[in-house]
Design a protein around this motif. Structure first.
Motif, PDB file in Angstrom:
ATOM      1  N   ILE A 177      -5.802  14.489   1.646  1.00  0.00           N
ATOM      2  CA  ILE A 177      -4.751  13.795   2.389  1.00  0.00           C
ATOM      3  C   ILE A 177      -4.919  14.072   3.889  1.00  0.00           C
ATOM      4  CG2 ILE A 177      -3.128  13.939   0.459  1.00  0.00           C
ATOM      5  CD1 ILE A 177      -1.522  15.854   2.342  1.00  0.00           C
ATOM      6  N   VAL A 178      -4.570  13.052   4.699  1.00  0.00           N
ATOM      7  CA  VAL A 178      -4.704  13.180   6.143  1.00  0.00           C
ATOM      8  C   VAL A 178      -3.314  13.201   6.770  1.00  0.00           C
ATOM      9  CG1 VAL A 178      -5.858  12.244   8.183  1.00  0.00           C
ATOM     10  CG2 VAL A 178      -6.764  11.735   5.903  1.00  0.00           C
ATOM     11  N   LEU A 179      -3.056  14.203   7.578  1.00  0.00           N
ATOM     12  CA  LEU A 179      -1.768  14.286   8.274  1.00  0.00           C
ATOM     13  C   LEU A 179      -1.955  13.913   9.736  1.00  0.00           C
ATOM     14  CD1 LEU A 179      -0.141  17.590   6.969  1.00  0.00           C
ATOM     15  CD2 LEU A 179      -0.004  15.269   6.070  1.00  0.00           C
ATOM     16  N   ARG A 180      -0.933  13.245  10.276  1.00  0.00           N
ATOM     17  CA  ARG A 180      -0.947  12.960  11.707  1.00  0.00           C
ATOM     18  C   ARG A 180       0.291  13.602  12.310  1.00  0.00           C
ATOM     19  NH1 ARG A 180      -1.199   6.805  13.907  1.00  0.00           N
ATOM     20  NH2 ARG A 180       1.000   6.811  13.323  1.00  0.00           N
ATOM     21  N   LEU A 181       0.075  14.562  13.191  1.00  0.00           N
ATOM     22  CA  LEU A 181       1.194  15.234  13.848  1.00  0.00           C
ATOM     23  C   LEU A 181       1.398  14.621  15.227  1.00  0.00           C
ATOM     24  CD1 LEU A 181       0.489  17.176  11.512  1.00  0.00           C
ATOM     25  CD2 LEU A 181       1.017  19.078  13.043  1.00  0.00           C
ATOM     26  N   ARG A 182       2.566  14.016  15.423  1.00  0.00           N
ATOM     27  CA  ARG A 182       2.856  13.372  16.707  1.00  0.00           C
ATOM     28  C   ARG A 182       3.923  14.154  17.455  1.00  0.00           C
ATOM     29  NH1 ARG A 182       5.734   9.281  15.728  1.00  0.00           N
ATOM     30  NH2 ARG A 182       5.715   9.329  13.438  1.00  0.00           N
ATOM     31  N   PRO A 183       3.702  14.366  18.773  1.00  0.00           N
ATOM     32  CA  PRO A 183       4.744  15.010  19.554  1.00  0.00           C
ATOM     33  C   PRO A 183       5.992  14.145  19.533  1.00  0.00           C
ATOM     34  CG  PRO A 183       2.925  14.313  20.968  1.00  0.00           C
ATOM     35  CD  PRO A 183       2.539  13.963  19.563  1.00  0.00           C
ATOM     36  N   SER A 184       7.147  14.763  19.413  1.00  0.00           N
ATOM     37  CA  SER A 184       8.373  13.988  19.281  1.00  0.00           C
ATOM     38  C   SER A 184       9.518  14.738  19.938  1.00  0.00           C
ATOM     39  CB  SER A 184       8.643  13.750  17.801  1.00  0.00           C
ATOM     40  OG  SER A 184       9.789  12.939  17.631  1.00  0.00           O
ATOM     41  N   TYR A 185      10.717  14.289  19.678  1.00  0.00           N
ATOM     42  CA  TYR A 185      11.869  14.990  20.234  1.00  0.00           C
ATOM     43  C   TYR A 185      12.996  15.105  19.222  1.00  0.00           C
ATOM     44  CZ  TYR A 185      16.091  16.113  22.728  1.00  0.00           C
ATOM     45  OH  TYR A 185      17.260  16.711  23.098  1.00  0.00           O
ATOM     46  N   PHE A 186      13.450  16.300  18.945  1.00  0.00           N
ATOM     47  CA  PHE A 186      14.714  16.554  18.263  1.00  0.00           C
ATOM     48  C   PHE A 186      15.452  17.587  19.100  1.00  0.00           C
ATOM     49  CE2 PHE A 186      11.695  15.547  14.803  1.00  0.00           C
ATOM     50  CZ  PHE A 186      12.342  14.459  14.220  1.00  0.00           C
ATOM     51  N   PRO A 187      16.749  17.445  19.260  1.00  0.00           N
ATOM     52  CA  PRO A 187      17.495  18.399  20.091  1.00  0.00           C
ATOM     53  C   PRO A 187      17.397  19.826  19.539  1.00  0.00           C
ATOM     54  CG  PRO A 187      18.848  16.482  19.547  1.00  0.00           C
ATOM     55  CD  PRO A 187      17.611  16.386  18.715  1.00  0.00           C
ATOM     56  N   TYR A 241      -2.495   6.593   4.465  1.00  0.00           N
ATOM     57  CA  TYR A 241      -2.711   5.963   3.163  1.00  0.00           C
ATOM     58  C   TYR A 241      -3.748   4.860   3.282  1.00  0.00           C
ATOM     59  CZ  TYR A 241       0.533   2.405   4.988  1.00  0.00           C
ATOM     60  OH  TYR A 241       1.149   1.451   5.749  1.00  0.00           O
ATOM     61  N   THR A 242      -4.257   4.422   2.150  1.00  0.00           N
ATOM     62  CA  THR A 242      -5.192   3.312   2.064  1.00  0.00           C
ATOM     63  C   THR A 242      -4.539   2.234   1.216  1.00  0.00           C
ATOM     64  OG1 THR A 242      -6.960   4.950   2.053  1.00  0.00           O
ATOM     65  CG2 THR A 242      -7.568   2.707   1.450  1.00  0.00           C
ATOM     66  N   LEU A 243      -4.755   0.967   1.588  1.00  0.00           N
ATOM     67  CA  LEU A 243      -4.198  -0.116   0.780  1.00  0.00           C
ATOM     68  C   LEU A 243      -5.175  -0.476  -0.336  1.00  0.00           C
ATOM     69  CD1 LEU A 243      -2.531  -2.436   3.437  1.00  0.00           C
ATOM     70  CD2 LEU A 243      -1.393  -1.145   1.619  1.00  0.00           C
ATOM     71  N   VAL A 244      -4.701  -0.376  -1.573  1.00  0.00           N
ATOM     72  CA  VAL A 244      -5.513  -0.760  -2.733  1.00  0.00           C
ATOM     73  C   VAL A 244      -4.728  -1.820  -3.485  1.00  0.00           C
ATOM     74  CG1 VAL A 244      -6.643   0.034  -4.837  1.00  0.00           C
ATOM     75  CG2 VAL A 244      -6.482   1.572  -2.866  1.00  0.00           C
ATOM     76  N   ASP A 245      -5.264  -3.059  -3.521  1.00  0.00           N
ATOM     77  CA  ASP A 245      -4.543  -4.193  -4.119  1.00  0.00           C
ATOM     78  C   ASP A 245      -3.136  -4.309  -3.533  1.00  0.00           C
ATOM     79  OD1 ASP A 245      -6.714  -4.710  -5.778  1.00  0.00           O
ATOM     80  OD2 ASP A 245      -5.964  -3.354  -7.345  1.00  0.00           O
ATOM     81  N   VAL A 299      -2.139   7.274  -1.232  1.00  0.00           N
ATOM     82  CA  VAL A 299      -2.279   8.394  -0.306  1.00  0.00           C
ATOM     83  C   VAL A 299      -3.741   8.791  -0.169  1.00  0.00           C
ATOM     84  CG1 VAL A 299      -1.702  10.805   0.088  1.00  0.00           C
ATOM     85  CG2 VAL A 299       0.028   9.240  -0.757  1.00  0.00           C
ATOM     86  N   GLY A 300      -4.141   9.095   1.067  1.00  0.00           N
ATOM     87  CA  GLY A 300      -5.533   9.434   1.355  1.00  0.00           C
ATOM     88  C   GLY A 300      -6.072   8.412   2.352  1.00  0.00           C
ATOM     89  N   GLY A 301      -7.010   8.846   3.223  1.00  0.00           N
ATOM     90  CA  GLY A 301      -7.528   7.941   4.224  1.00  0.00           C
ATOM     91  C   GLY A 301      -6.513   7.726   5.337  1.00  0.00           C
ATOM     92  N   SER A 302      -6.838   6.781   6.243  1.00  0.00           N
ATOM     93  CA  SER A 302      -5.950   6.610   7.395  1.00  0.00           C
ATOM     94  C   SER A 302      -5.855   5.137   7.797  1.00  0.00           C
ATOM     95  CB  SER A 302      -6.462   7.444   8.568  1.00  0.00           C
ATOM     96  OG  SER A 302      -7.809   7.099   8.857  1.00  0.00           O
ATOM     97  N   ARG A 309      10.971   8.702   0.694  1.00  0.00           N
ATOM     98  CA  ARG A 309       9.696   8.220   1.251  1.00  0.00           C
ATOM     99  C   ARG A 309       8.518   8.843   0.506  1.00  0.00           C
ATOM    100  NH1 ARG A 309      10.111   6.817   6.764  1.00  0.00           N
ATOM    101  NH2 ARG A 309      12.069   5.694   7.079  1.00  0.00           N
ATOM    102  N   LEU A 310       8.632  10.141   0.249  1.00  0.00           N
ATOM    103  CA  LEU A 310       7.550  10.820  -0.476  1.00  0.00           C
ATOM    104  C   LEU A 310       7.388  10.238  -1.877  1.00  0.00           C
ATOM    105  CD1 LEU A 310       7.584  14.662   0.198  1.00  0.00           C
ATOM    106  CD2 LEU A 310       6.170  12.892   1.215  1.00  0.00           C
ATOM    107  N   ALA A 311       8.532   9.955  -2.523  1.00  0.00           N
ATOM    108  CA  ALA A 311       8.483   9.390  -3.877  1.00  0.00           C
ATOM    109  C   ALA A 311       7.808   8.019  -3.840  1.00  0.00           C
ATOM    110  CB  ALA A 311       9.891   9.278  -4.460  1.00  0.00           C
ATOM    111  N   MET A 312       8.154   7.202  -2.830  1.00  0.00           N
ATOM    112  CA  MET A 312       7.544   5.871  -2.697  1.00  0.00           C
ATOM    113  C   MET A 312       6.030   5.979  -2.598  1.00  0.00           C
ATOM    114  SD  MET A 312      10.101   4.085   0.059  1.00  0.00           S
ATOM    115  CE  MET A 312       9.489   2.404   0.039  1.00  0.00           C
ATOM    116  N   LEU A 313       5.588   6.922  -1.757  1.00  0.00           N
ATOM    117  CA  LEU A 313       4.149   7.095  -1.545  1.00  0.00           C
ATOM    118  C   LEU A 313       3.461   7.594  -2.812  1.00  0.00           C
ATOM    119  CD1 LEU A 313       3.266   8.716   1.900  1.00  0.00           C
ATOM    120  CD2 LEU A 313       2.499   6.526   0.954  1.00  0.00           C
ATOM    121  N   LYS A 314       4.089   8.551  -3.476  1.00  0.00           N
ATOM    122  CA  LYS A 314       3.434   9.146  -4.648  1.00  0.00           C
ATOM    123  C   LYS A 314       3.345   8.148  -5.798  1.00  0.00           C
ATOM    124  CE  LYS A 314       3.226  13.237  -7.551  1.00  0.00           C
ATOM    125  NZ  LYS A 314       3.486  14.682  -7.577  1.00  0.00           N
TER     126      LYS A 314
END
Ligand code: PHE
Length: 347
Positions: free
Chosen positions: A246-256, A268-272, A277-280, A318-323
């Motif tokens: 799995i590939v993670l992308r960490l983006r700088p962001s803001y939370f107080p 993720y990769t689109l298959v059909d 999950v996997g790829g970018s 979101r995690l459930a959707m992806l899995k």
């Protein structure tokens, strides 16, 4: 006559008629019983002649009654068997079987993964006050970030005069956990908890529902840094998706409540047309995280010069959707059994 009696017995078509005949011939007042009584009044010669005849008659009638009774009972059983036939080769009727909802399933999986990493489970109320949900998380009343949360407010304040709301995230459990820990432990920390639960925002489209699920994680200890956060995220996401690539992308962001803050996407990769999950090829945002803001550690009753930490809030749905390759979040909460069984969550 004997012939008459026997033919009436043979013609009886049900057990009630047969019983009536038994009473008529052999009952206390029955005709054959009457004949037997006459024997006593006969001369010895007469009795010698009549005795065997009358006893013979009684015997043959008794026998005929038994025979007819057996025959009628057998016929009744036969008829019942014929009407109640069960074909054991037919498939059994389908029994609907319940199952664990995908969201509950994912919550359980995550709790297990974090338990293996030494995290305890903490909880907090879904009906929260604005101090725990916002103020103590470094969002004072005028803070613009409050507006970003599309909060459901209650019309009445609580006894302490605080505004009441449906919690917009599981982060208030960070505050509650720190405050409780400071009360209970002399040192107040270290801490390592997750807090799973429902959260609410006035928002609805294919990827947002007004109620959704988060799992909050909070680690407080000495010398905690961003590397610990990154390792923890990678470890739990690999364990959750059960793959190393799995590939993670960490983006700088803001939370107080975190500084610095990092938003994390899973590639993720689109298959059909389905996200796998996997790829970018594409990215799905799954969590917000960061190093716990000093001010938040202070609001939790701890000394930020002694204790540091990281926190993250995972979107469970979101995690459930992806899995499980689901594409519309709203279907999660429609309660449609066809949808559940399509994704293998019901018999
Ligand atoms: N509470 C944030 C949200 O709901 C997520 C978050 C949790 C970010 C903890 C940083 C640390 O969007």
């Amino acid at each position: 006559t004997a012939k008459e009696a026997l033919s009436r017995i043979a013609e009886a078509t049900d057990l009630d008629t047969l019983e009536a005949l038994r009473v008529e011939f052999l009952g206390k007042q029955g005709s054959i019983s009457g004949l037997l009584k006459t024997l006593g009044r006969m001369s010895p010669e007469e009795r010698k002649l009549e005795g065997p005849r009358i006893h013979g008659l009684r015997e043959s009638v008794t026998e005929a009654l038994t025979e007819r009774k057996d025959a009628l009972e057998a016929a009744a059983l036969e008829a019942r068997l014929a009407s109640e036939t069960i074909d054991l080769t037919l498939p059994a009727p389908e029994q609907p079987v319940g199952s664990v909802h995908p969201v509950s399933q994912v919550m359980d999986e995550l709790a297990e993964i974090f338990a293996d990493m030494g995290f305890a489970v903490a909880t907090g109320p879904e009906i929260e006050d604005d101090w725990h949900n916002f103020t103590a998380l470094n969002m004072p009343e005028t803070h613009p970030a409050r507006a970003m949360h599309d909060t459901f407010y209650f019309p009445d304040h609580n006894e302490a005069g605080r505004e009441m709301l449906l919690r917009t995230h599981t982060s208030p459990v960070q505050i509650r956990t720190m405050l409780a820990s400071v009360k209970e432990n002399p040192g107040g920390a270290p801490l390592r908890i997750i807090a799973p639960g429902r959260v609410y925002r006035s928002d609805s489209d294919a990827t947002h529902t007004p109620m959704f699920h988060q799992i909050e994680a909070l680690v407080i200890d000495r010398d905690i840094h961003l590397g610990h956060l990154k390792w923890t995220l990678e470890t739990f996401l690999k364990a959750f998706f059960e793959r190393e690539d799995i590939v993670l992308r960490l983006r700088p962001s803001y939370f107080p409540f975190t500084e610095p803050s990092v938003e994390v996407d899973v590639g993720y990769t689109l298959v059909d047309g389905k996200r796998v999950v996997g790829g970018s090829q594409g990215w799905m945002e799954v969590l917000g995280s960061g190093m716990v803001n000093r001010r938040v550690i202070e609001f939790g009753g701890l000394d930020p010069d002694e204790w540091q930490g990281f926190a993250f809030g995972v979107g469970v749905d979101r995690l459930a959707m992806l899995k499980y390759g689901m594409d519309d979040l709203r279907a999660f909460f429609d309660g449609d059994v066809r949808w559940l069984s399509h994704y293998g969550f019901s018999a």
